[in-house]
Design an enzyme around this catalytic site. Structure first.
Site, PDB file in Angstrom:
ATOM      1  CD  GLU A   1      10.621   6.691   7.027  1.00  0.00           C
ATOM      2  OE1 GLU A   1      10.742   6.203   5.882  1.00  0.00           O
ATOM      3  OE2 GLU A   1       9.540   6.667   7.657  1.00  0.00           O
TER       4      GLU A   1
ATOM      5  NE  ARG B   1      11.733   8.032  -0.863  1.00  0.00           N
ATOM      6  CZ  ARG B   1      10.425   8.303  -0.806  1.00  0.00           C
ATOM      7  NH1 ARG B   1       9.980   9.420  -1.343  1.00  0.00           N
ATOM      8  NH2 ARG B   1       9.589   7.475  -0.215  1.00  0.00           N
TER       9      ARG B   1
ATOM     10  CB  THR C   1      13.866   4.540   1.068  1.00  0.00           C
ATOM     11  OG1 THR C   1      12.946   5.578   1.389  1.00  0.00           O
ATOM     12  CG2 THR C   1      13.566   4.084  -0.359  1.00  0.00           C
TER      13      THR C   1
ATOM     14  CE  LYS D   1       7.074   2.117   4.700  1.00  0.00           C
ATOM     15  NZ  LYS D   1       8.081   2.983   4.018  1.00  0.00           N
TER      16      LYS D   1
END
Length: 205
Positions: A40, A44, A67, A127
């Site tokens: 993953e 960011r 994200t 998640k």
């Protein structure tokens, strides 16, 4: 490939913050060599999109984007080659868009209301995030009880030491963790090998 199949591939999904795309492929090669194929890449950093493309070149790697918080990001990561999408939370607008696209989706949840919103969208894999600060293993056990049809990947604050306790929870198929990605390629491979040995998600449920 379904999100459940992805979650069952490895007991730990490395959560990767890549600042230099040139380092992405060697990092992915070390993780895959150690037995962790699902990667993953979080959005960011400015290098994330290029990192996804580079990691996709590694044989055996299953590369997703984390994200993801907007429709624009969801579309961009698909164009970059992401094979699944992870979001820190779940909004109806983003959820509907990703579900309609057909790409495997693992949205973040922390409350019963979050899960119910996901169920309304036809989702059953989530998640649990942020795992440790949302109450830890006790909170997830309590939260999962009324939602027997749901399976989870706890992420956030999980370490090599705490991962086995999370993986012992029946509806947990895997955990997400960032501790694996630090160090040289040889060190990363060693950490990945240890993480891959934590459990056999293909034998769960």
């Amino acid at each position: 490939m379904t999100i459940e199949r992805i979650m069952r591939t490895s007991p730990v999904i490395p959560v990767l913050v890549v600042h230099d795309a040139a380092k992405a492929r060697p990092l992915a090669e070390a993780l895959v060599a150690g037995g962790l194929k699902v990667l993953e890449v979080t959005l960011r950093t400015d290098a994330a999109m290029d990192a996804i493309a580079e990691m996709r070149k590694v044989p055996g790697a299953i590369v997703g984007a984390g994200t993801v918080v907007s429709i624009d990001q969801a579309d961009r990561v698909r164009d970059a080659g992401a094979e699944f999408i992870v979001s820190p939370g779940l909004s109806t607008t983003l959820g509907e868009h990703i579900v309609a696209s057909g790409i495997p989706f693992l949205p973040g949840v922390a409350t019963a209301g979050d899960i119910m919103r996901g169920l309304d969208l036809g989702l059953s894999h989530f998640k649990f995030f942020p795992a440790e600060t949302s109450g830890g293993t006790k909170a997830l056990r309590a939260l999962a009880a009324p939602f027997h049809q749901c399976l989870f990947c706890p992420t956030g604050g999980i370490t090599a030491a705490s991962a086995p306790e999370w993986l012992a929870i029946d509806p947990v198929l895997c955990v997400g963790g960032s501790w694996i990605a630090d160090g040289t390629p040889a060190q990363v491979e060693e950490k990945a090998r240890a993480a891959a040995a934590l459990g056999r998600p293909d034998a769960r449920r």
